[in-house]
Design an enzyme around this catalytic site. Structure first.
Site, PDB file in Angstrom:
ATOM      1  NE  ARG A  83      -1.444   4.366  14.804  1.00  0.00           N
ATOM      2  CZ  ARG A  83      -2.222   5.447  14.805  1.00  0.00           C
ATOM      3  NH1 ARG A  83      -2.175   6.306  15.798  1.00  0.00           N
ATOM      4  NH2 ARG A  83      -3.063   5.667  13.806  1.00  0.00           N
ATOM      5  NE  ARG A  92      -6.257   3.048  15.368  1.00  0.00           N
ATOM      6  CZ  ARG A  92      -6.460   4.242  14.817  1.00  0.00           C
ATOM      7  NH1 ARG A  92      -6.513   5.308  15.556  1.00  0.00           N
ATOM      8  NH2 ARG A  92      -6.634   4.343  13.528  1.00  0.00           N
ATOM      9  CG  ASP A  95      -5.550   7.771  17.045  1.00  0.00           C
ATOM     10  OD1 ASP A  95      -4.711   8.349  16.333  1.00  0.00           O
ATOM     11  OD2 ASP A  95      -6.780   7.995  16.977  1.00  0.00           O
ATOM     12  CG  ASP A  97      -6.788  11.639  16.787  1.00  0.00           C
ATOM     13  OD1 ASP A  97      -5.780  11.482  16.074  1.00  0.00           O
ATOM     14  OD2 ASP A  97      -7.714  10.804  16.844  1.00  0.00           O
TER      15      ASP A  97
HETATM   16  N1  PH2 Z   1     -10.532   5.640  16.473  1.00  0.00           N
HETATM   17  C1  PH2 Z   1     -10.647   5.564  15.168  1.00  0.00           C
HETATM   18  C2  PH2 Z   1     -11.647   4.729  14.504  1.00  0.00           C
HETATM   19  N2  PH2 Z   1     -12.554   4.115  15.389  1.00  0.00           N
HETATM   20  N3  PH2 Z   1     -13.375   3.641  17.527  1.00  0.00           N
HETATM   21  C3  PH2 Z   1     -13.284   3.791  18.854  1.00  0.00           C
HETATM   22  N4  PH2 Z   1     -14.208   3.206  19.634  1.00  0.00           N
HETATM   23  N5  PH2 Z   1     -12.301   4.529  19.443  1.00  0.00           N
HETATM   24  C4  PH2 Z   1     -11.348   5.147  18.697  1.00  0.00           C
HETATM   25  O1  PH2 Z   1     -10.445   5.820  19.262  1.00  0.00           O
HETATM   26  C5  PH2 Z   1     -11.411   5.025  17.278  1.00  0.00           C
HETATM   27  C6  PH2 Z   1     -12.454   4.247  16.722  1.00  0.00           C
HETATM   28  C7  PH2 Z   1      -9.749   6.321  14.287  1.00  0.00           C
HETATM   29  O2  PH2 Z   1      -8.879   7.123  14.937  1.00  0.00           O
HETATM   30 MG    MG Z   2      -8.206   9.054  15.838  1.00  0.00          MG
HETATM   31 MG    MG Z   3      -4.910   9.907  14.887  1.00  0.00          MG
END
Ligand code: PH2
Ligand code: MG
Ligand code: MG
Length: 165
Positions: A83, A92, A95, A97
């Site tokens: 990352r 990325r 990610d 969260d």
């Molecule tokens: N994560 C984001 C911004 N936009 N779009 C999708 N489809 N999936 C994501 O995990 C995503 C995003 C910011 O963390």
């Molecule tokens: Mg996110």
């Molecule tokens: Mg994040």
């Protein structure tokens, strides 16, 4: 230490997306007891610059880690998958969260739980409800009741998750 049921959102839209997600799931399984993993969804990017489609999934674990310790571990896993943080909402490799942590509310520098934008994002809500059908926000709102409001967003159920022993 009491264990808490936490939901972790996974996303990848760079490189070998599936291998980043699989590596993350194996690592997350070591942070507690893995309760459930959603299918892997292919989703259109929301926000940020023009970028490729994401794979998204949600893992549910029972963990003894405090929220900030959980976040620190997730950051390490992101780094192991290459990352790089350039721009907000940019593409990325991985990610991770913290979406929910029991019924707790967390408001710290760098960590807000429930995830502040989860209610607007079908790519979070759909896998979350699949993996944890009776998930609730701290105020008792059923997460499933938020799905109607995001039904205009595109998500495709892509592949079943890997199975763990
Ligand atoms: N994560 C984001 C911004 N936009 N779009 C999708 N489809 N999936 C994501 O995990 C995503 C995003 C910011 O963390
Ligand atoms: Mg996110
Ligand atoms: Mg994040």
């Amino acid at each position: 230490v009491a264990s808490h049921r936490a939901a972790v959102g996974l996303g990848s839209n760079l490189g070998d997306r599936r291998s980043h997600i699989d590596a993350a799931l194996s690592a997350i399984a070591r942070l507690g007891r893995l309760v459930a993993v959603s299918s892997i969804y292919e989703t259109a990017p929301v926000g940020g610059p023009e970028q490729g489609p994401y794979l998204n999934a949600v893992a549910v674990i029972d963990t003894d880690l405090a929220p900030i310790a959980l976040l620190t571990c997730l950051r390490h896993v992101e780094q192991q998958q290459g990352r790089e943080r350039r721009e907000r909402w940019g593409p990325r490799t991985l990610d991770l969260d913290v979406l929910l942590y029991g019924h707790e509310t967390v408001a710290m520098q760098g960590l807000t739980v429930p995830h502040p934008r989860m209610g607007e994002r079908r790519f979070v809500l759909e896998p979350l409800v699949e993996a944890w059908p009776d998930a609730e926000l701290p105020d008792g709102t059923a997460v499933g009741s938020l799905l109607d409001a995001v039904s205009d967003q595109d998500v495709v159920r892509h592949e079943p998750p890997p199975t763990f022993p």
